[in-house]
Structures are given as C-alpha cells and as structure tokens.
Design a protein around this motif. Sequence first.
Motif, PDB file in Angstrom:
ATOM      1  N   ASP A   1       0.819  -1.335   0.019  1.00 37.54           N
ATOM      2  CA  ASP A   1      -0.020   0.131  -0.019  1.00 37.54           C
ATOM      3  C   ASP A   1       0.817   1.369   0.103  1.00 37.54           C
ATOM      4  O   ASP A   1       0.758   2.142   0.951  1.00 37.54           O
ATOM      5  CB  ASP A   1      -0.754  -0.163   1.210  1.00 37.54           C
ATOM      6  N   ALA A   2       1.519   1.593  -0.945  1.00 42.34           N
ATOM      7  CA  ALA A   2       2.590   2.638  -1.157  1.00 42.34           C
ATOM      8  C   ALA A   2       2.150   3.560  -2.238  1.00 42.34           C
ATOM      9  O   ALA A   2       1.787   3.010  -3.315  1.00 42.34           O
ATOM     10  CB  ALA A   2       3.843   2.223  -1.117  1.00 42.34           C
ATOM     11  N   TRP A   3       1.940   4.714  -1.985  1.00 46.16           N
ATOM     12  CA  TRP A   3       1.260   5.600  -3.010  1.00 46.16           C
ATOM     13  C   TRP A   3       2.329   6.719  -3.288  1.00 46.16           C
ATOM     14  O   TRP A   3       2.958   7.049  -2.256  1.00 46.16           O
ATOM     15  CB  TRP A   3       0.054   6.430  -2.572  1.00 46.16           C
ATOM     16  N   ILE A   4       2.222   7.258  -4.820  1.00 48.62           N
ATOM     17  CA  ILE A   4       3.434   8.098  -5.015  1.00 48.62           C
ATOM     18  C   ILE A   4       2.502   9.448  -5.255  1.00 48.62           C
ATOM     19  O   ILE A   4       1.579   9.485  -6.024  1.00 48.62           O
ATOM     20  CB  ILE A   4       3.906   7.843  -6.228  1.00 48.62           C
ATOM     21  N   ALA A   5       2.758  10.697  -4.584  1.00 49.51           N
ATOM     22  CA  ALA A   5       1.683  11.713  -4.576  1.00 49.51           C
ATOM     23  C   ALA A   5       2.158  12.874  -5.512  1.00 49.51           C
ATOM     24  O   ALA A   5       3.496  12.994  -6.003  1.00 49.51           O
ATOM     25  CB  ALA A   5       1.744  12.256  -3.127  1.00 49.51           C
ATOM     26  N   HIS A   6       1.336  13.339  -6.210  1.00 50.15           N
ATOM     27  CA  HIS A   6       1.670  14.447  -7.186  1.00 50.15           C
ATOM     28  C   HIS A   6       0.801  15.653  -6.951  1.00 50.15           C
ATOM     29  O   HIS A   6      -0.242  15.533  -6.571  1.00 50.15           O
ATOM     30  CB  HIS A   6       1.355  14.020  -8.652  1.00 50.15           C
ATOM     31  N   ASP A   7       1.362  16.891  -7.319  1.00 53.92           N
ATOM     32  CA  ASP A   7       0.817  18.035  -7.085  1.00 53.92           C
ATOM     33  C   ASP A   7      -0.422  18.561  -7.921  1.00 53.92           C
ATOM     34  O   ASP A   7      -1.317  19.442  -7.448  1.00 53.92           O
ATOM     35  CB  ASP A   7       1.770  19.249  -6.965  1.00 53.92           C
ATOM     36  N   GLY A   8      -0.545  18.090  -8.990  1.00 52.64           N
ATOM     37  CA  GLY A   8      -1.388  18.728 -10.015  1.00 52.64           C
ATOM     38  C   GLY A   8      -0.940  19.969 -10.634  1.00 52.64           C
ATOM     39  O   GLY A   8       0.152  20.517 -10.450  1.00 52.64           O
ATOM     40  N   GLY A   9      -2.065  20.719 -10.875  1.00 52.73           N
ATOM     41  CA  GLY A   9      -2.043  22.129 -11.425  1.00 52.73           C
ATOM     42  C   GLY A   9      -1.988  22.119 -12.944  1.00 52.73           C
ATOM     43  O   GLY A   9      -2.290  20.773 -13.379  1.00 52.73           O
ATOM     44  N   VAL A  10      -1.417  22.955 -13.748  1.00 59.04           N
ATOM     45  CA  VAL A  10      -1.447  23.160 -15.149  1.00 59.04           C
ATOM     46  C   VAL A  10      -0.049  22.334 -15.631  1.00 59.04           C
ATOM     47  O   VAL A  10       0.891  22.694 -15.245  1.00 59.04           O
ATOM     48  CB  VAL A  10      -1.480  24.402 -15.723  1.00 59.04           C
ATOM     49  N   VAL A  11      -0.503  21.122 -16.165  1.00 54.20           N
ATOM     50  CA  VAL A  11       0.728  20.426 -16.742  1.00 54.20           C
ATOM     51  C   VAL A  11       0.681  19.984 -18.075  1.00 54.20           C
ATOM     52  O   VAL A  11      -0.348  20.555 -18.669  1.00 54.20           O
ATOM     53  CB  VAL A  11       0.814  18.941 -16.075  1.00 54.20           C
ATOM     54  N   GLU A  12       1.849  20.056 -18.858  1.00 55.80           N
ATOM     55  CA  GLU A  12       1.909  19.589 -20.462  1.00 55.80           C
ATOM     56  C   GLU A  12       1.896  17.980 -20.540  1.00 55.80           C
ATOM     57  O   GLU A  12       2.383  17.152 -19.865  1.00 55.80           O
ATOM     58  CB  GLU A  12       3.321  20.213 -20.898  1.00 55.80           C
ATOM     59  N   ILE A  13       0.940  17.820 -21.657  1.00 57.03           N
ATOM     60  CA  ILE A  13       0.569  16.460 -21.873  1.00 57.03           C
ATOM     61  C   ILE A  13       0.856  16.625 -23.356  1.00 57.03           C
ATOM     62  O   ILE A  13       0.494  17.155 -24.305  1.00 57.03           O
ATOM     63  CB  ILE A  13      -0.811  16.186 -21.370  1.00 57.03           C
ATOM     64  N   GLY A  14       1.309  15.041 -23.885  1.00 57.88           N
ATOM     65  CA  GLY A  14       1.492  14.809 -25.298  1.00 57.88           C
ATOM     66  C   GLY A  14       2.833  14.998 -25.563  1.00 57.88           C
ATOM     67  O   GLY A  14       3.594  15.474 -24.987  1.00 57.88           O
ATOM     68  N   TYR A  15       2.976  14.374 -26.822  1.00 55.70           N
ATOM     69  CA  TYR A  15       4.594  14.348 -27.287  1.00 55.70           C
ATOM     70  C   TYR A  15       4.952  15.849 -27.844  1.00 55.70           C
ATOM     71  O   TYR A  15       4.415  16.363 -28.751  1.00 55.70           O
ATOM     72  CB  TYR A  15       4.488  13.454 -28.332  1.00 55.70           C
ATOM     73  N   GLY A  16       6.240  16.048 -27.360  1.00 58.38           N
ATOM     74  CA  GLY A  16       6.737  17.296 -27.781  1.00 58.38           C
ATOM     75  C   GLY A  16       7.912  17.208 -28.427  1.00 58.38           C
ATOM     76  O   GLY A  16       8.578  18.495 -28.615  1.00 58.38           O
ATOM     77  N   GLY A  17       8.564  16.003 -28.290  1.00 58.55           N
ATOM     78  CA  GLY A  17       9.912  16.017 -28.984  1.00 58.55           C
ATOM     79  C   GLY A  17      10.033  15.983 -30.710  1.00 58.55           C
ATOM     80  O   GLY A  17       9.049  16.218 -31.075  1.00 58.55           O
ATOM     81  N   ASP A  18      11.092  15.372 -31.101  1.00 59.05           N
ATOM     82  CA  ASP A  18      11.190  15.522 -32.560  1.00 59.05           C
ATOM     83  C   ASP A  18      11.638  13.996 -33.121  1.00 59.05           C
ATOM     84  O   ASP A  18      11.795  13.827 -34.205  1.00 59.05           O
ATOM     85  CB  ASP A  18      12.145  16.358 -33.032  1.00 59.05           C
ATOM     86  N   GLY A  19      11.231  13.083 -32.249  1.00 58.46           N
ATOM     87  CA  GLY A  19      11.506  11.763 -32.574  1.00 58.46           C
ATOM     88  C   GLY A  19       9.973  11.350 -33.160  1.00 58.46           C
ATOM     89  O   GLY A  19       9.349  12.008 -33.616  1.00 58.46           O
ATOM     90  N   PHE A  20       9.828   9.777 -33.503  1.00 55.79           N
ATOM     91  CA  PHE A  20       8.679   9.413 -33.812  1.00 55.79           C
ATOM     92  C   PHE A  20       7.444   9.304 -32.789  1.00 55.79           C
ATOM     93  O   PHE A  20       7.983   9.203 -31.474  1.00 55.79           O
ATOM     94  CB  PHE A  20       8.717   7.959 -34.374  1.00 55.79           C
ATOM     95  N   CYS A  21       6.267   9.918 -33.182  1.00 54.55           N
ATOM     96  CA  CYS A  21       5.321   9.489 -32.259  1.00 54.55           C
ATOM     97  C   CYS A  21       3.890   9.421 -33.134  1.00 54.55           C
ATOM     98  O   CYS A  21       4.139   9.778 -34.367  1.00 54.55           O
ATOM     99  CB  CYS A  21       4.873  10.669 -31.125  1.00 54.55           C
ATOM    100  N   PHE A  22       3.029   8.829 -32.651  1.00 51.49           N
ATOM    101  CA  PHE A  22       1.618   8.755 -33.366  1.00 51.49           C
ATOM    102  C   PHE A  22       0.960  10.110 -33.295  1.00 51.49           C
ATOM    103  O   PHE A  22       1.129  10.796 -32.350  1.00 51.49           O
ATOM    104  CB  PHE A  22       0.800   7.590 -32.803  1.00 51.49           C
ATOM    105  N   ASP A  23       0.065  10.333 -34.336  1.00 53.84           N
ATOM    106  CA  ASP A  23      -0.651  11.613 -34.254  1.00 53.84           C
ATOM    107  C   ASP A  23      -1.459  11.666 -33.271  1.00 53.84           C
ATOM    108  O   ASP A  23      -1.765  12.811 -32.618  1.00 53.84           O
ATOM    109  CB  ASP A  23      -1.567  11.566 -35.634  1.00 53.84           C
TER     110      ASP A  23
END
Lengths: 418, 418, 418, 418
Positions: free
Chosen positions: D176-198
């Motif tokens: 029963d171990a949980w990893i906490a995160h703060d939330g807020g405005v985050v960035e989601i999705g691929y932003g790199g220049d390698g391959f990713c799906f559309d």
Amino acid sequence: MIANLAERFARTRTFSERLCAPLATEDYVVQAMPDASPTSWHLAHTTWFFETFVLSRWERGYRPINADYQVLFNSYYNSVGEQFPRPRRGMLTRPTVAEVFGYRREVDERMSRLMQSLVGGEVHEAASVIELGIQHEQQHQELILTDVKYLFSCNPLRPVYREAKAGKQAACAKPDAWIAHDGGVVEIGYGGDGFCFDNERPRHRVYLEPFELNHRLVTNGEYLNFVKDRGYRRPELWLSLGWTTAREQQWSAPLYWIEQGEQWLQFTLDDVRPLDADEPVCHVSYFEADAFARWSGARLPTEFEWERAAEGVDIADRFAEGERLHPSACRHDCAEIAQLYGETWQWTSSPYTAYPGFETAGGALGEYNGKFMCNQYVLRGGSCATPPGHVRETYRNFFPPEARWQFTGIRLARDTKR
Amino acid sequence: MIANLAERFARTRTFSERLCAPLATEDYVVQAMPDASPTSWHLAHTTWFFETFVLSRWERGYRPINADYQVLFNSYYNSVGEQFPRPRRGMLTRPTVAEVFGYRREVDERMSRLMQSLVGGEVHEAASVIELGIQHEQQHQELILTDVKYLFSCNPLRPVYREAKAGKQAACAKPDAWIAHDGGVVEIGYGGDGFCFDNERPRHRVYLEPFELNHRLVTNGEYLNFVKDRGYRRPELWLSLGWTTAREQQWSAPLYWIEQGEQWLQFTLDDVRPLDADEPVCHVSYFEADAFARWSGARLPTEFEWERAAEGVDIADRFAEGERLHPSACRHDCAEIAQLYGETWQWTSSPYTAYPGFETAGGALGEYNGKFMCNQYVLRGGSCATPPGHVRETYRNFFPPEARWQFTGIRLARDTKR
Amino acid sequence: MIANLAERFARTRTFSERLCAPLATEDYVVQAMPDASPTSWHLAHTTWFFETFVLSRWERGYRPINADYQVLFNSYYNSVGEQFPRPRRGMLTRPTVAEVFGYRREVDERMSRLMQSLVGGEVHEAASVIELGIQHEQQHQELILTDVKYLFSCNPLRPVYREAKAGKQAACAKPDAWIAHDGGVVEIGYGGDGFCFDNERPRHRVYLEPFELNHRLVTNGEYLNFVKDRGYRRPELWLSLGWTTAREQQWSAPLYWIEQGEQWLQFTLDDVRPLDADEPVCHVSYFEADAFARWSGARLPTEFEWERAAEGVDIADRFAEGERLHPSACRHDCAEIAQLYGETWQWTSSPYTAYPGFETAGGALGEYNGKFMCNQYVLRGGSCATPPGHVRETYRNFFPPEARWQFTGIRLARDTKR
Amino acid sequence: MIANLAERFARTRTFSERLCAPLATEDYVVQAMPDASPTSWHLAHTTWFFETFVLSRWERGYRPINADYQVLFNSYYNSVGEQFPRPRRGMLTRPTVAEVFGYRREVDERMSRLMQSLVGGEVHEAASVIELGIQHEQQHQELILTDVKYLFSCNPLRPVYREAKAGKQAACAKPDAWIAHDGGVVEIGYGGDGFCFDNERPRHRVYLEPFELNHRLVTNGEYLNFVKDRGYRRPELWLSLGWTTAREQQWSAPLYWIEQGEQWLQFTLDDVRPLDADEPVCHVSYFEADAFARWSGARLPTEFEWERAAEGVDIADRFAEGERLHPSACRHDCAEIAQLYGETWQWTSSPYTAYPGFETAGGALGEYNGKFMCNQYVLRGGSCATPPGHVRETYRNFFPPEARWQFTGIRLARDTKR
C-alpha cells in the motif's frame, strides 16, 4: 468375410487420404461455416468412430489413444459422452494435420490386427460395426469435397482443388420425356441381406397413385430460364419459409453461380468457367427445387415414386480420378430413365421420417439416423462426389430445406393424367 | 343457402366480439411475441379478409374503406400486395380499438347488404368465399384466446381472462387401454360436399400397417412422471433438434407449468392453480410430445392413423361460455376412443405435406394453406378453445415442432404386435 | 421551503398528466423499441420513485401499495431489488392506464400529507429527495414525448400528437458568425446552492485553449447540403463505429426525414410537412453530428467550451402549450450566442465521465447517474421538449452516440486561429 | 538516417518472423474470434502496408504484386479501396503461409532497394512513412502474441507457444505505497522530434487536481480477494454496461483464469499453472478494472495523471527471448513508481479522444488513429508482449471497455486528501 472386410476397410481409409492430396496444410483446419467441418476434423472423426465403436469394445487391453480426442472428435453421440461444440471445430489447429494422420495410422494398424484376431461369436457383431464405420467414412468423403468446395468459394483467389479435362460431350436433345408408372401398393425399403442403414428399414407397403418421372435432371439452361423469368422475385412460386429464406440470404441464383456482366459463370472444384446450359443444375436448396418445379407446372417426386422408378436400374459409378467433380450433361437415350446416380442428389418432396416399424440400434449407434428425422427432406440417388459402391436404390440421404452446399439438383415428376 | 350463410356470418362475427368482452383496451394492442398477434389485429384482419376477398369483388361501386388497412391487415397474401411486417403488428396503437370495431361494423353492414343482393351465377362463387371467411375467422377466434393467454402469462400480475367454476369430476381410472385397427388400404381426406379446406383434399388411398391408439389423452400426472424421471435431461429421448431447442429455451416442463417449492402450479385463462394430475397435459411442443412417447415405449400416431380411428366418431363440442377454457379429465368408458375433440389438439408424427393431387385455389386464396407445407407437423382433433362446428375428422391443423402456446397435447399410438 | 416544494410537486405531477391528454388508451402501453418505454410505464415509474424513496422511508406506518409494483416499476436500481426486464415493459397491459392513474392519485395524496407532517431534522433530507423526484419526473416528461414520437413514427397512419399553428417566422440571415472565447483555466460544474445532479459536481478547474462557438444551431438547409454532397456515402467523414452503424441501420438522413420524390418531408409531433430549411436540424446521432462537423471543416464543442460560452446567458423556456413541439428557426441577432436552450440538445465531443472528485450519493440514489458513465456522450442545453425550469448551464444530459430519437442537434465549434 | 532506418526495418521484419517460429502451419490461418486475426494475415497485412504506402508511391515502375492482396490485406483504409470483411479473415487458407512468407521476401527486397535509391526531397517523406510502417508492424507483433494466446486457449489440448523457465523471484512486500503528485497545469502529449503517433499530439496544457498513484500494479492475490468477496455478483460495484456485459458473457474471473476444484490455474503462453498471487493481474476488461478499483475504495488514474507520474521514468524493456511472455511480480523498492512498462497495459479512466488541436495526416494514413476515437478507453504503459523500443510515456494505446484478450492490468489512483 473378415478378409474381404479388411480389404475394403483399407481401401476406404486410403481413399479418404487420397482425396486430401490436393490440399495445402492450411486448407485442412478452417471451418467455413457451422454446417461444414474442417477436413482435418473429418479425418479424425472417422478414425474416432473406429476407435470408439470397434477398438474400445473388442481390442484386448484397449487404452484410449488420447483422452481428449474422445471429446474433440465425437460428432453428436450423446451416449458416448460430451462433444466439442460443432461450430468451434475450426478452432482446433492442434492436433496438427500430421498428428491426425498419425492417429489414423495407429488406428488402422490396430484395426488390422483386430480384424485378424476376431474369433467366434464376436466376428459377426464386430463385422457389422466395421461395415457401418466404412459406410460412415464414405459419407464423410463426400462431405470433405463439399466442405472444401465451400471453403474455396469463400476465398477471392478462387483456389482450385484439382484441374480436370472438361471434355464436353453431346447432350440429350429431348427436353420433355416422361417415364410413366402405374402406382398401386408397392414395396419400399431395403429387403436384402447386404448392408443398409437403419432408416431404409423395414421394407413395407406404400400406396402410390399413378405418376411420371422425367427421364433426366433439370439442366442449367432450364433453370436459367426460371431465373430470367424473375423466379426469385415471385413469391407465389415459393413456399412461405423458402421465400423468407431466399430474401434473408439474398439468393438470386444457385450457390456458386456468378453473374459477370451479361454472362453467368460457375465456380467448381476444377475452375471457374462459363455456365454450361446442358449440365444438370446443382447446388440448389429444396426451396429452389420446389419453386422451380411449381414454375414448370410440375412437382418434385416423393421418395417412394423415386424408389419405384429406380427399381432395377444399374448404378453406374462415375466418381473417378481424373474426371471432373462436377455433374455432366445427359447423353442417354430418352426412352429410359437416366441420371439417377452419379450426377446430383435429387430433392424429393418427402420429409425425412421413420418408416412404419422403424427401430434404431441399441446404444450410441442408435443415434446414427433416427434423431435427425425432423425438418429435413429426403434426397435420393447419389452425386458425382459420392464414393463408388456407396449408394443403392433404397438409400435415403437427407438435408434441411435451406441446404445448398451439397451436390443437390432437381428431377421433376407429375401426376399421370387420367 | 345464402340466408343460412348470412345467419352464420352474423353469428361468427358476433362470437369474435364476445370473446373480447373480458379484455381491457390495453390488452388489445400488445404483441407478446412474433408468433402471436394483438387481438385488435385479429379483429381487423378477419374483417379485411371479407373486405378484400368479397366486397372488393362483388360489391357494386366498391371503394376501399381505408387504403392503409389494405397493407396493415394483410397477413401474408403476396398476391394482394404489400404486408405490414408481422413482428411489428404490436406497434399499431391506431386505428384504436374503437375504430377497429367501427371498421367491423361497416364491413358487416355492407356484407349483409351484399348477401341479400347477390344474384345468378355469382351466388355460388361468393358463397364459397364467404364460407371460407367464416372458417378463417373461427381459426382466429382460437388464436385470440391462445395469444391473450400468452400475453397474460408474461405479466407478473397474472391477469385473469375469465373466472370459471372448476367443477372437478371423476376421471378415467384405467390408464392403459388401446383401441386396435387393422390397417390396409384406407381412404383419407375429405370426400363430402360440405366445406373443407383445400389441404384436406383430394380424398385418396393410403396403406396402413395394423396399429393401436390409446383411448384417451396423456394426463398431467403421466407427464409429471416423465419430468421426474429426468425426461428433460436425457438426450437419448429427444430428436436432435428438439434437444437443442429445449436447452436453448431452457424448457423443463410444459409451457404454463410453474414450479413452486414442492408443488406444481398451472397458469390458465381462469386462474393459477395446482396442477390437476387427471387433466390432459397441454401446451407441449411436438418435441416434448415425441420425447414423452419415446420414454413411454410408444410413439405418436400418424395423421392417417388418427383419421382412421376417428372415423364416424361424434364431435362433441364443449366450447361454451361459463365453462373453463381448459382441457378436462377423461370421464368416458375405456372401451371406446375418447377425447378426440374438445380438449387438446393432438400432435401427429406426420409432417404437413400435400396430399397426392393437391391443388390450390387460383389467385390470392391459393396462398391460404399450401405455402406453409414445410417444417410443420399436423395436429388432429380440436381443443377446448376451438369454436363449435369448426372441425371434422379430416381437419388438418399444423404448427412448427417448437410451438407450445396452442392448446396442444398428446395421444399415444403403437404398432400392433404380430 | 416545504410549502413551495409541495406546490412544485403538485405542478410537476399535473404536468405529466397533461402531456398525456392527447393520447388514446392504446398509445400508453406499447414499447416501440427497447430504448423507449410505454407512457403508462413512465407514469408509474415516476410514481414508484416517490413511493420507494420518500414514502417508504418517512411515511409513518407505510405499507407497499402493491408489492408487484416494486419490481414492475423499478427501472435500474439494483440496490432496491429486482427489476422487470426493460425490453419487456411493453408486455404490461396491466395495471391498466386507469389503475396507473389511480396509483398516481394515491401516492400524490400520501405525499401531500407527508409533506405537511414532516418535522425537525427529517425536513431537510426528505426535501432533497423530493426535489430529486421532481427533477426525475421532469426528465421522464421529455422521454414521454420522445417515446410517443417514435411510436407514432412506426405507424403508417402517422398519428398526430397535437396539432399546432405553424407560424413561420423570419430566420437569421447570417450563417457564419462565431463567438470567440479566450480559454485558460476556467471553472466548470455547479457551484451554487440550488438543486443540481451529482454529475454536475464538484465545481473544478479545467484548462481550455482559445476557441469559437457558432452563434446558432446547424439548420436543416445546411445539413441537407451535407446529404446532397454524399455525406452518408463518404467513409472518410465518419468515425469508424459511426460508419458501421450508419450502414447497418441504413441511415441516409436524420431520423424522421422522409424522402418523397424530389421533396423532403419531416415527421413531427404535429404533422408531416415539408422540411423547413431554416429550422435547426434535429434527431441526428452523435455520429452524424460529428461527420457533419468534419465535412464543414469545423468540429463539435467540448462540454467545457459549451459551458463557458453559456456562462450567464438567460434560459428562455419556450415549452408551452399551443406551441409546436419542434425546434424553431433562429431569429436572434448574430452578435450574441443564440439557441442554447429550448430548441435541440447539442452533442458535445465530450464522453460522459466523472468530474475529478465526483461522489455518488449513498444507497440506491447513488445509482442515478454514475453507473452510466461509459460509452455515452454529453449533450448540453435543452430542447423544445424539455420542461420549463429544468435545465441550467451546468446541466449534463447524455446518450449513446447512436441515439437519434431524442431532440438532438448540432452546434459547431472551431479552434481560434492563432 | 536512411541507413539506420533500413537496419531497423530489417530488424523489425525479422522479429515478426521469429515470433512465428513456434507455430505450426495450422496455427497461422485460424481466426478465433472477430477481434483477432490469423497470424498469416498479420504477416501479410504489415507487408501490404509497406507495399501500399511506400512501394506504390516511390518505387519506380511499381506494379502490384498481386491485385487481390490489395483487398485481402487492407485492414480498414477506406481511402485505399475495398477491404475483405474483417470477420472472414479466417477463411483465407490461400495464399498459403509459404506464399505469405514469399510475399514478405519480395517486399523486403524491394524496400531494401528502394531505401538505397531514395534521393532528395523524397527521402524525408518516405522515411516518415517507413518509420510509421515499422511502428505499425511492432503493434501487430503484440497482436500476433495476444491472438495466438486466445486461439490456443480455445483448444482443450492447451497448446504451448513456448516453454520458459519460471524463475520465481521475491516479490514486493509492501502492498500500500502511494506516490503523490501536486497537480496544477501540466503539459501533456509528445513534444519531441522523434517518432510519435498523431494521437499523441499536439502537446498541450491540462489542469490536474492533486493525486496519488499506487507504486505498483494490482496483483492476482489482491484481485482474488475481490473475486472471493463476490465482486462479480455485486452490481453496485459495476458500471451499468459492465454489469450487463459481465452477465451476458458469464464472467466470474479474469480471462484465462481456470477454477479447478479449490485451486485457481492460469493459462499462459508458456503453460497452464497455479495462479501466482504476487504477479500482476492480467487480462481484465476496463469494466473489471473499474469495478475492482471501486471495491478497493480507489479509482483508475486518468491518462494525464499516468503521463505526469511517468515523466522521466526509464523504460526497461523486458521482452526477450527465453523469458516468459507473462507479467512478473514487482521486485522494486516501494519509494518509486514501478511496473509502468513491460508487465501489463494499464487501463485509465480516460475515454480515447482527440487532443485539442489534433490533426490527422492527409490521405489514407489519416485513417490510422482518429477514426477510432469512440467508445474506447486509453491504456498506458506497455506490456510483457510489447516489442522493445516501441513505447514512450506519451504513448496512447486504446481498446473497447469489454476487451480482455490483451495484456491488460490495473494500477490504482486516488485523490490526495486535503
């Protein structure tokens, strides 16, 4: 007697395997529709029949070859035990085809040894079950061909089972010759002392009105006229259930006919080729046969009329390697009845029922025929895919009225005008 | 002749409406399953029959009463035109019930006027169609009752159609009396000059082996023994298709039997009450009748055996107001055949086929019977819900082997031991 | 508070019954498809809601009015007990319509007495459940109309629910006006202290990109262009599941559009009449809305965009007697957003999911919304069939993407060009 | 760049074939359910992809290798042309497996030549399509394994794909171990220049409430407690559609769990063996994952929470020959998040939708992802059957909520208590 039987056993078993020679491994395992079975399953099931009904009973020290096979390859014998569901036979990629052939080998060897070792009273009883197993395997030989044909027809690549020389011959010129019979009280059913199925017994009396049978089968050309005359669009020609079925399944011609622009083609085990107007129409359901007959101003024969008309007629087997697995045009004199055997099975108007006094065998083999006597019609004769030596004039084949993937055709009958 | 007909016409039309007296408006419009129809539809369809086949032909200056009705209330007559799809009859909340009764009124009045005005050659022809319409409406009277029964059975509130005095009477004590017949060439089918349906014709010869029929119907008590003996769990007793059907539909007793703890109840048009062991078993399918017969060591009769046995027996109508709409226990002497009529229809082992030389009427009325001759079985007799005067010994009722919502029961037959 | 509630309770209950005034008894009982329910069932179920969740809990000496009703009229509350199967609601011709109205009467009286007698702590809790019951009945009021519309559409006689003056008005001339919004972190969900459903809570933050919403709904004229441009034939415009559904169900236009020669008609609750190009398109599925948006070079809004755009906009109820139950053409100025409420529900691209921190009520009422959060899409706004006072800007309606029988239409959105 | 691509192309193509090494020819052709495809079809379809989207476009003098293949092996690209119906892929015993391998050979050689010959501007564009083809083939590599697993599970002989050393290791002790995160405005999705799906694009902002993710996957042991606590019998734990589905399909445990007396076994690609309580539960549907989470007092993560939690975590591929194709128990420290990749895909509560500003590619490749954004849920991570190098933290897998035959498991999330 047993020596002769052993020889026929071996020949039959070999013949099944020869039928498979043109197949790729892939073709053995697929079940193209619930009514059909994979070739691999046919090969294993016919073997299971001998293991279950012969070896397990008369082989000394018998042990099951594979306990799973008893379920996997049991078709419908509730008395034997559970069955793998019929519509899922195509899931069985194992045992592999090679393993199924191995299974056949083992059963063949043990059967061979058994047949040599039978003694005393058991000879007769075992022989009768072995005979049934041989006849059973012959039935599956025809099913292998019809099921492979259906499978191949589902594939846009149109695989060829076996190429054959077409060898077109002159066809019967006379379309409208009828052979008359008197009717009265006749004897129907098998009365001899050779092999017959339980459903051909007992021989009994039936009263027939005078009737006439056409001397040959209905041709593609004749059937095409029915199609062109909007036969598939006129409900008044059809049984109510036939009309519903034809619409739901979107029938507009026999199975395996392909309309291509102005032309009609036909898919066969040999090739795809233009429809031959002289050949017997084939792969029609009972519903289509019945509608065609009504359109023709005739009717289908009863199975009793057919049997009476076939009395004493020679069975000329035409199933042979090298020849096309396809019905041929009539080339006989019109004075006698022709094409009773070797072209297409002939739908009769007789629902498949028990003869008066019908008795099933005891035990599991009693499930062979009797329990299917509902919502099926009797077909008489034998087709171009029926193994040699399998049928006789009292033989009763049966399928539901919507079945089309067998080699099924039409012979017309009519009442004698008084 | 026409005066008599007009009187019978009026009586029949009134009787249909009297059957509806116990119904709430809501009960008229629902279609509880595709095989059943709403009462409102039955009332309109039988009226449509007279409008379409009589008024439109012989009424001077005839105009359709409502063009939509021609489609909505056409059951299956393709020759007349399009039909509203059968499984959607329950969508029709309009015309309202009151409007349907209005439609009946109008047709009745116009029919009445027409019957008085018919002259010359048309009398005979019109009379024969009117007669058919009367017989047709009588058939729907029985369907109204069976369809309402099914509808009410779907409702956990268990509505009552009509309460009736139970009036338990002494039942036949002897379970095992058989009436023997010689067989031979017999005549079958209607040969008189009164009304009969086309499927009862022509009278023709049939050869019968000697046989015996049980003197009465199978009782609930006898059938309960089959249930308790695991009859619904033993595949060897069933036709293959029957076994599949029974499992798919989860049958474990006749329709309308309700197991409640240790007790069996029965839903009827009158009430829900404990199962009466002496009453005839009812609401069984052909499959159940056949399995029960096999379990009993007997068989079902053929329709020809039944007709031969019924020869000359009086038809005692028992359909009457006040009496229960439910089969009654046998209270006759065992020396004679009993319960042929007025209790339950009796499944025969005969698939429904055409008699030799069968001819349908021309035109739409030719669709009445012939096109249903496939995958159905003949029932003989008549039930407690059959209108008085409707049946005769050559009468052929027919239903698919899985049908259970009619008043269908079992009479056993067996071969005469030689 | 309770006095006010009692008054609203009474008004809501009366309104349901007034909606039924145009119906014949027959119309109350039929279930035209599994998704729809008979009117009679709606009337009884909303009553059951009050009996089950209010009377049974707070009425002193409560006894069930009819034990069977607890099962028959339970829609989907597993915690309450068994439910009569949804697709069989149309089997229930009993209780009769009169009996259902009697049931309503009794519950109304007991509710009235209860509301006067509540005291102390129970007032608040009971009031919140009664409020939910009122809102629940309002939802069923809209369903009564949509289900009756569907039922009538199945009848070739095209029954009319209620005739209405058409009163064509001038329509918005400008097709292409967009209202821009900045996006950023916005607050979504209900934050007030009036009534809202649990699925509108909690109010929480969402990040939005800048976007634009069209000022009005898509019209029939615009949608017809999509149809004419082969919109239903071009798979590239459709979601894969939408394409499959459209072909299986043979869609070629919105539900209730009827092609008649060159002309398009529309079936409404008022009549069948020519399609009005200016009226909002209605009775389209999510799939059609989505395909239309793609064809238009736009997209559907998210539910958050819609809610942001609706912030502070007045809800002008237009549901009123005498007016047509049909969406009307836009007649507003293009500078402001129009037609948010009172015409058609608007499909959003948002699947129906729980807001972060969503909590269901304890007990059976927890089953009200949460368990349907799968494979459905959120619709925002309110339609011409939504009862007055029922919706608000945070209101979330939801239906599966293939649903068409609700008053569902299309509002377009697009990304703000940067 | 192209040299590297060519090398990766070759490696990927070889890897597909190596996956097939354990199969018998028979195993290649059967389609065990409509959602699955035969291995032979996977091998041909991935090849068709390169032929259709690369060779046909950039190969000089390109001619189709087989015109029929263009239809047979097109999965769902309407823009390319007709497709052979998906549920009939198992009918295709031809081309044979050897012919399919021949087809692969030919395309591989031509691709190899093409990659050497590309020049100028076409290099970049072709490379991006080739890259897509490689990624596409990797997806089918996982499908080959899941489809073969399903096929073998249908066979009572329980074929083994590949035997593997079990090698039980110590499992994580702390449940029963949980990893906490703060939330807020985050960035989601691929932003790199390698391959990713559309569907991973564009990178965009999302607002998250504070949340916690469990450090490891739910185990068999934990899930078994749910089963034993009557989890499959308690409707209040389930989504409404999940409850219906579970009852219709008679679910009582994850797919491939087998109850044998007191013991639970598990069917795997390696063997059938006792359920290991420490291993992650696998082959559960979204419905089961969701019900389990509710029972646990937790919930499933959104895909955004998952992506945030996975930020920067190393992807340790564990797919390797010799190792079991089965998820392994957690053996990591509890302070960090574990089992993100390489064990099971993790159901998220996020329906599969387009990111704001989502754009599909032009032409047929635009059909790759977007058109499936309906009634599916996003899964994150990667499984023991995912090819090395295939996934990343922004990767979005998706399946309908009822799918169970993929390697799908559960990671729990919960709101941070405030």
